[in-house]
Design a protein around this motif. Structure first.
Motif, PDB file in Angstrom:
ATOM      1  N   ARG A  64      55.765  39.154  33.264  1.00  0.00           N
ATOM      2  CA  ARG A  64      55.055  39.390  34.514  1.00  0.00           C
ATOM      3  C   ARG A  64      54.980  40.879  34.806  1.00  0.00           C
ATOM      4  NH1 ARG A  64      56.379  36.772  40.555  1.00  0.00           N
ATOM      5  NH2 ARG A  64      54.712  37.867  41.656  1.00  0.00           N
ATOM      6  N   VAL A  65      53.828  41.307  35.304  1.00  0.00           N
ATOM      7  CA  VAL A  65      53.627  42.687  35.759  1.00  0.00           C
ATOM      8  C   VAL A  65      52.992  42.626  37.143  1.00  0.00           C
ATOM      9  CG1 VAL A  65      52.529  44.914  35.338  1.00  0.00           C
ATOM     10  CG2 VAL A  65      53.229  43.492  33.401  1.00  0.00           C
ATOM     11  N   GLU A  66      53.631  43.230  38.121  1.00  0.00           N
ATOM     12  CA  GLU A  66      53.068  43.351  39.464  1.00  0.00           C
ATOM     13  C   GLU A  66      52.940  44.828  39.807  1.00  0.00           C
ATOM     14  OE1 GLU A  66      51.878  41.312  41.730  1.00  0.00           O
ATOM     15  OE2 GLU A  66      52.278  39.435  40.648  1.00  0.00           O
ATOM     16  N   VAL A  67      51.765  45.216  40.270  1.00  0.00           N
ATOM     17  CA  VAL A  67      51.502  46.619  40.592  1.00  0.00           C
ATOM     18  C   VAL A  67      51.523  46.800  42.099  1.00  0.00           C
ATOM     19  CG1 VAL A  67      49.890  48.528  40.335  1.00  0.00           C
ATOM     20  CG2 VAL A  67      50.063  46.794  38.532  1.00  0.00           C
ATOM     21  N   LEU A  68      52.371  47.728  42.553  1.00  0.00           N
ATOM     22  CA  LEU A  68      52.446  48.061  43.973  1.00  0.00           C
ATOM     23  C   LEU A  68      51.984  49.509  44.146  1.00  0.00           C
ATOM     24  CD1 LEU A  68      54.776  45.872  43.329  1.00  0.00           C
ATOM     25  CD2 LEU A  68      55.577  46.422  45.605  1.00  0.00           C
TER      26      LEU A  68
END
Length: 215
Positions: A29-33
């Motif tokens: 998983r990759v989440e960009v903030l």
């Protein structure tokens, strides 16, 4: 895709696409903030020039239910992204901050259905729904939503009661998650009839009867 972003980290989509191409690691998983500094920011968008990536490995043998990236995993991704970022962008790589959750549900099982099988299916459905690989960042956990998930399991006639709590807190109808927090189910009990008390599940009260269906 390479022609579109020219192998440079510009948009949030670029960060996801290029990060997932990192050789030598299996990313789950990759989440960009964007505009978020994990140590200084209180809200998204208040740290210009900073980008935080929340990362999960595809599998963590030490913590399969609450995967965390180790130092080698993060270092490998860091080395791959560094030459591709803009000089004006500061990139932070982080794992999730897990919030401990306890769940206890009481259900009515359809006549003729296997009680053990239905209880296990409800348990799996709730754990899957709260998976760190799919749970949306900052999305609150709501008891009625969990009840709806349990009620859709084959063999369940009714969800009589659902109790949930964060850590050692009292039961609540909603648990809010902030920043990089994700749910981690520490224990779950599926009972027939009423839900077992959370203190029993947490080991703070008398043991539940065999009919409680504790898992």
């Amino acid at each position: 895709r390479t022609l579109q972003h020219r192998d440079r980290l510009v948009s949030a989509e670029d960060f996801v696409t290029i990060t997932r191409r990192t050789p030598g690691v299996d990313i789950g998983r990759v989440e960009v903030l964007p505009a978020y500094h994990p140590e200084l920011s209180s809200e998204l968008g208040d740290a210009a020039g900073a980008v935080t990536l929340m990362l999960l490995p595809a599998f963590d043998p030490r913590h399969p239910d609450a995967p965390q990236p180790d130092r080698v995993f993060l270092s490998t991704i860091c080395a791959y992204l560094d030459p591709r970022r803009l000089v004006t962008t500061e990139v932070f790589l982080r794992g999730p901050d897990y919030l401990p959750i306890w769940l206890s549900a009481g259900i009515t099982v359809q006549a003729g259905a296997s009680i053990a099988q239905v209880r296990e299916s409800v348990r799996q459905a709730l754990v899957s729904f709260l998976s760190p690989y799919t749970w949306q960042l900052r999305k609150p956990i709501i008891d009625r939503e969990l009840m709806a998930v349990a009620s859709r399991v084959e063999g369940v006639v009714m969800v009589n009661q659902l109790l949930m709590a964060q850590g050692s807190d009292a039961p609540t109808s909603e648990i809010r998650l902030d920043r990089l927090q994700l749910p981690k189910v520490l224990g779950i009990s599926i009972g027939i009839g009423e839900a077992a008390a959370l203190d029993e599940l947490r080991g703070q009260g008398p043991p539940a009867s065999d009919d409680a269906g504790r898992f």
